[in-house]
Design a protein around this motif. Sequence first.
Motif, PDB file in Angstrom:
ATOM      1  N   ALA A 488       0.850  -1.203   0.000  1.00 37.59           N
ATOM      2  CA  ALA A 488       0.000   0.000   0.000  1.00 37.59           C
ATOM      3  C   ALA A 488       0.882   1.248   0.000  1.00 37.59           C
ATOM      4  O   ALA A 488       0.665   2.185  -0.774  1.00 37.59           O
ATOM      5  CB  ALA A 488      -0.938  -0.006   1.207  1.00 37.59           C
ATOM      6  N   ARG A 489       1.910   1.254   0.863  1.00 40.36           N
ATOM      7  CA  ARG A 489       2.795   2.435   0.929  1.00 40.36           C
ATOM      8  C   ARG A 489       3.526   2.652  -0.391  1.00 40.36           C
ATOM      9  O   ARG A 489       3.661   3.778  -0.873  1.00 40.36           O
ATOM     10  CB  ARG A 489       3.801   2.270   2.080  1.00 40.36           C
ATOM     11  N   GLN A 490       3.981   1.566  -0.982  1.00 39.99           N
ATOM     12  CA  GLN A 490       4.683   1.683  -2.260  1.00 39.99           C
ATOM     13  C   GLN A 490       3.744   2.263  -3.329  1.00 39.99           C
ATOM     14  O   GLN A 490       4.143   3.136  -4.109  1.00 39.99           O
ATOM     15  CB  GLN A 490       5.224   0.300  -2.682  1.00 39.99           C
ATOM     16  N   CYS A 491       2.515   1.788  -3.360  1.00 42.29           N
ATOM     17  CA  CYS A 491       1.523   2.341  -4.309  1.00 42.29           C
ATOM     18  C   CYS A 491       1.342   3.830  -4.052  1.00 42.29           C
ATOM     19  O   CYS A 491       1.325   4.642  -4.987  1.00 42.29           O
ATOM     20  CB  CYS A 491       0.190   1.610  -4.190  1.00 42.29           C
ATOM     21  N   HIS A 492       1.218   4.210  -2.790  1.00 45.65           N
ATOM     22  CA  HIS A 492       1.023   5.626  -2.455  1.00 45.65           C
ATOM     23  C   HIS A 492       2.212   6.450  -2.955  1.00 45.65           C
ATOM     24  O   HIS A 492       2.030   7.517  -3.553  1.00 45.65           O
ATOM     25  CB  HIS A 492       0.867   5.800  -0.942  1.00 45.65           C
ATOM     26  N   GLN A 493       3.418   5.931  -2.723  1.00 44.56           N
ATOM     27  CA  GLN A 493       4.618   6.657  -3.178  1.00 44.56           C
ATOM     28  C   GLN A 493       4.610   6.841  -4.691  1.00 44.56           C
ATOM     29  O   GLN A 493       5.142   7.809  -5.214  1.00 44.56           O
ATOM     30  CB  GLN A 493       5.893   5.886  -2.772  1.00 44.56           C
ATOM     31  N   GLN A 494       4.017   5.880  -5.377  1.00 42.20           N
ATOM     32  CA  GLN A 494       4.010   5.921  -6.845  1.00 42.20           C
ATOM     33  C   GLN A 494       2.763   6.612  -7.405  1.00 42.20           C
ATOM     34  O   GLN A 494       2.524   6.586  -8.606  1.00 42.20           O
ATOM     35  CB  GLN A 494       4.102   4.495  -7.419  1.00 42.20           C
ATOM     36  N   GLY A 495       1.956   7.181  -6.531  1.00 40.92           N
ATOM     37  CA  GLY A 495       0.817   7.952  -7.024  1.00 40.92           C
ATOM     38  C   GLY A 495      -0.437   7.135  -7.254  1.00 40.92           C
ATOM     39  O   GLY A 495      -1.267   7.493  -8.097  1.00 40.92           O
ATOM     40  N   ILE A 516     -13.528   6.985 -13.630  1.00 38.95           N
ATOM     41  CA  ILE A 516     -12.103   6.837 -13.928  1.00 38.95           C
ATOM     42  C   ILE A 516     -11.922   6.468 -15.401  1.00 38.95           C
ATOM     43  O   ILE A 516     -12.591   5.577 -15.912  1.00 38.95           O
ATOM     44  CB  ILE A 516     -11.453   5.780 -12.996  1.00 38.95           C
ATOM     45  N   PRO A 517     -11.026   7.149 -16.117  1.00 39.71           N
ATOM     46  CA  PRO A 517     -10.774   6.751 -17.505  1.00 39.71           C
ATOM     47  C   PRO A 517     -10.053   5.396 -17.556  1.00 39.71           C
ATOM     48  O   PRO A 517      -9.309   5.055 -16.634  1.00 39.71           O
ATOM     49  CB  PRO A 517      -9.850   7.860 -18.040  1.00 39.71           C
ATOM     50  N   ASN A 518     -10.281   4.659 -18.637  1.00 38.31           N
ATOM     51  CA  ASN A 518      -9.660   3.332 -18.760  1.00 38.31           C
ATOM     52  C   ASN A 518      -8.147   3.383 -18.636  1.00 38.31           C
ATOM     53  O   ASN A 518      -7.534   2.512 -18.031  1.00 38.31           O
ATOM     54  CB  ASN A 518     -10.034   2.697 -20.102  1.00 38.31           C
ATOM     55  N   ALA A 519      -7.558   4.420 -19.225  1.00 39.76           N
ATOM     56  CA  ALA A 519      -6.091   4.501 -19.210  1.00 39.76           C
ATOM     57  C   ALA A 519      -5.569   4.576 -17.777  1.00 39.76           C
ATOM     58  O   ALA A 519      -4.561   3.953 -17.439  1.00 39.76           O
ATOM     59  CB  ALA A 519      -5.623   5.711 -20.008  1.00 39.76           C
ATOM     60  N   LEU A 520      -6.260   5.313 -16.930  1.00 40.07           N
ATOM     61  CA  LEU A 520      -5.821   5.432 -15.534  1.00 40.07           C
ATOM     62  C   LEU A 520      -6.068   4.143 -14.771  1.00 40.07           C
ATOM     63  O   LEU A 520      -5.287   3.770 -13.891  1.00 40.07           O
ATOM     64  CB  LEU A 520      -6.559   6.571 -14.834  1.00 40.07           C
ATOM     65  N   LEU A 521      -7.175   3.493 -15.085  1.00 43.53           N
ATOM     66  CA  LEU A 521      -7.470   2.206 -14.440  1.00 43.53           C
ATOM     67  C   LEU A 521      -6.331   1.225 -14.742  1.00 43.53           C
ATOM     68  O   LEU A 521      -5.780   0.580 -13.842  1.00 43.53           O
ATOM     69  CB  LEU A 521      -8.809   1.682 -14.974  1.00 43.53           C
ATOM     70  N   ASP A 522      -5.957   1.144 -16.014  1.00 40.63           N
ATOM     71  CA  ASP A 522      -4.866   0.245 -16.411  1.00 40.63           C
ATOM     72  C   ASP A 522      -3.557   0.651 -15.740  1.00 40.63           C
ATOM     73  O   ASP A 522      -2.804  -0.192 -15.248  1.00 40.63           O
ATOM     74  CB  ASP A 522      -4.682   0.283 -17.935  1.00 40.63           C
ATOM     75  N   GLU A 523      -3.301   1.957 -15.730  1.00 41.28           N
ATOM     76  CA  GLU A 523      -2.041   2.435 -15.152  1.00 41.28           C
ATOM     77  C   GLU A 523      -1.986   2.121 -13.665  1.00 41.28           C
ATOM     78  O   GLU A 523      -0.945   1.701 -13.145  1.00 41.28           O
ATOM     79  CB  GLU A 523      -1.908   3.944 -15.400  1.00 41.28           C
ATOM     80  N   GLY A 524      -3.103   2.283 -12.980  1.00 42.29           N
ATOM     81  CA  GLY A 524      -3.142   1.982 -11.554  1.00 42.29           C
ATOM     82  C   GLY A 524      -2.846   0.507 -11.298  1.00 42.29           C
ATOM     83  O   GLY A 524      -2.079   0.160 -10.390  1.00 42.29           O
ATOM     84  N   LEU A 525      -3.437  -0.357 -12.109  1.00 46.18           N
ATOM     85  CA  LEU A 525      -3.209  -1.794 -11.937  1.00 46.18           C
ATOM     86  C   LEU A 525      -1.748  -2.139 -12.234  1.00 46.18           C
ATOM     87  O   LEU A 525      -1.156  -3.014 -11.603  1.00 46.18           O
ATOM     88  CB  LEU A 525      -4.163  -2.576 -12.840  1.00 46.18           C
ATOM     89  N   GLN A 526      -1.179  -1.424 -13.182  1.00 51.38           N
ATOM     90  CA  GLN A 526       0.239  -1.607 -13.517  1.00 51.38           C
ATOM     91  C   GLN A 526       1.127  -1.220 -12.325  1.00 51.38           C
ATOM     92  O   GLN A 526       2.053  -1.943 -11.964  1.00 51.38           O
ATOM     93  CB  GLN A 526       0.547  -0.705 -14.715  1.00 51.38           C
ATOM     94  N   VAL A 527       0.805  -0.085 -11.704  1.00 54.20           N
ATOM     95  CA  VAL A 527       1.569   0.370 -10.533  1.00 54.20           C
ATOM     96  C   VAL A 527       1.484  -0.682  -9.423  1.00 54.20           C
ATOM     97  O   VAL A 527       2.494  -1.024  -8.793  1.00 54.20           O
ATOM     98  CB  VAL A 527       1.031   1.727 -10.028  1.00 54.20           C
ATOM     99  N   LEU A 528       0.295  -1.221  -9.220  1.00 57.05           N
ATOM    100  CA  LEU A 528       0.114  -2.266  -8.217  1.00 57.05           C
ATOM    101  C   LEU A 528       0.986  -3.481  -8.560  1.00 57.05           C
ATOM    102  O   LEU A 528       1.676  -4.028  -7.684  1.00 57.05           O
ATOM    103  CB  LEU A 528      -1.363  -2.670  -8.165  1.00 57.05           C
ATOM    104  N   GLY A 529       0.968  -3.872  -9.822  1.00 56.76           N
ATOM    105  CA  GLY A 529       1.763  -5.023 -10.265  1.00 56.76           C
ATOM    106  C   GLY A 529       3.245  -4.798 -10.021  1.00 56.76           C
ATOM    107  O   GLY A 529       3.960  -5.695  -9.556  1.00 56.76           O
ATOM    108  N   GLU A 530       3.704  -3.594 -10.296  1.00 52.50           N
ATOM    109  CA  GLU A 530       5.129  -3.285 -10.086  1.00 52.50           C
ATOM    110  C   GLU A 530       5.471  -3.326  -8.601  1.00 52.50           C
ATOM    111  O   GLU A 530       6.536  -3.814  -8.220  1.00 52.50           O
ATOM    112  CB  GLU A 530       5.458  -1.907 -10.683  1.00 52.50           C
ATOM    113  N   ALA A 531       4.574  -2.823  -7.771  1.00 48.01           N
ATOM    114  CA  ALA A 531       4.823  -2.839  -6.327  1.00 48.01           C
ATOM    115  C   ALA A 531       4.937  -4.282  -5.830  1.00 48.01           C
ATOM    116  O   ALA A 531       5.806  -4.610  -5.027  1.00 48.01           O
ATOM    117  CB  ALA A 531       3.710  -2.098  -5.593  1.00 48.01           C
ATOM    118  N   LEU A 532       4.062  -5.135  -6.334  1.00 47.64           N
ATOM    119  CA  LEU A 532       4.101  -6.544  -5.920  1.00 47.64           C
ATOM    120  C   LEU A 532       5.371  -7.216  -6.433  1.00 47.64           C
ATOM    121  O   LEU A 532       6.032  -7.964  -5.707  1.00 47.64           O
ATOM    122  CB  LEU A 532       2.874  -7.276  -6.476  1.00 47.64           C
TER     123      LEU A 532
END
Length: 536
Positions: A488-495, A516-532
């Motif tokens: 969660a903290r890593q996601c927060h740091q990454q916006g 939420i626009p699709n592009a942001l939805l995808d980007e958010g899931l990507q950020v989550l994936g990178e954090a994991l």
Amino acid sequence: MPPSVRGAVGTLASGAYPTIVRRGGRATQWTKRPDLPAANAEPAIDAAVPVLVTWQHPATLSPNPFPTPFSTLNPEIGMTLALDETDRAVGGPDLPQMRKVRTSIPGPRSRALLERQRAALPAGVGSVLPVFVEAAGGGVVVDADDNSFIDFGSGIAVTTVGNAAPRVVQRAVGQLQRFTHTCFLVNPYESYIAVCEQLNRLAPIAGPARTVLFNTGSEAVENAIKVARTVTGRPAIVGLDHAYHGRTLLTMSLTAKNRPYKHGFGPFAPEVYRAPMAYPYRWPAGPENCAREAADLLTDLLDRQIGAENVAAVLVEPIQGEGGCVVPAPGFLPAVARACTERGILLIADEVQAGIARTGDWFACEHEGLRPDLVTMAKGLGGGLPIAALTGRTELMDAVPPGGLGGTFSGNPVACEAALGVFEEIERHDLRARAIEVGRVMRAALLDLQRRHDVVGDVRGRGAMMAIELVKGGGDPSPDAELTGRIARQCHQQGLLVLTAGSWGNVLRFLPPLSIPNALLDEGLQVLGEALAADA
Ligand code: PLZ
């Protein structure tokens, strides 16, 4: 920076004309009005969109354009506008839809505000992510340091139609100009009735329904119990493990988790009982046995331990929110409903978090065809303004004598208008379909993460109410709250704004606004994936 005024703009009265109109992204059309001086023009503004307007009024054009108090300007321009010396950001869907991290998180301005918070507020009030918000809308939350976060939280499932959603803002602003309060118990007004009519039509209640309005989810649940006790003349209320129903004495008593909600706050309300929740991922005999066994345990609690004739109601969240987006094993809720009917016990569905289009239907009950006796809602109903509702079968709701239900602020007119704006936004943008689409995108991405990381023990939820449960991994399903906190903290740091949940604090939940626009939805899931990927 010249002083400016800000507000939802309808038709501009002649004699007052804007010189600058700023709106987030979309172009503003300008059309000339023949009766105005050529140098000035009136914009044809989409009445649904709040805009930032800098005014020059004819009476004050020179030398100083702004000596007139705005209270005298207001009637002439026909809307409520707030003087905004600082030209701050305007929220809503026109806010630039981007992730932007330009400082450490929290940034310097937020840290300074946090210092003020620490000096002024008690320690018991905390924030998931202490960045101080300046504006929000579409799929982003912008903070005081000009960081722009992808919003996967919606203020805990509240801004389902989007933050500062145009119809909500426009209706609320219009109401603020007319009157702010009368107390419905003193002088009624139409918008309260209009909200109730809508909910009577939409709520998954069998037969005719009645609705009463409140301010918070807790209050709605409290009142559902008042109605149930009045109707049945019985004292006991049965809730479920992992449930969350609020922070007032009775709803806190019904909330399952001790810390942080209950510790030290007892003694709790009497006649509150708890049955196991049909939690498929953690059911000892496996998910395939979950619904039946959990239903049997509930009926045993009703019949043997409490005595069904003492039970007024069973209270369930059709999808548990704070408990970690736990979707009950299929068949469990219908079995609970049958058990209640057979025993003259009322079924209360707490739709405070899952209701109002979040899961792809108006109410999460509808996914299993559940027809509860009473339904509570709040959060998504007001688009960010505090409003809650209790809808129930007419003969039950009418059992409470006149004067038995109410509250000074309940069904505040500004919040009622906001709720009407929410209904309009949901219909206008087909947001139930959007919730299903958002859920489809999230589920696919989360299942992919589960395939790649064995610490993702469970992927669950419905529509725009999804979650992952994080565990030790390597075959060990023990909850991993530390990992969850780190991700969660890593996601927060990454916006990316994500929320944690769950009885063991090991659930990450994703509740994006449906705007939420699709592009942001995808980007958010990507950020989550990178954090994991970086941690697990
Ligand atoms: N019922 C199902 O989810 C509120 C709580 C946030 P109020 N959930 C968010 C916090 O920690 O205080 C909730 C809910 C369900 C009832 C409530 C209570 O709603 O509006 O917070 O009183």
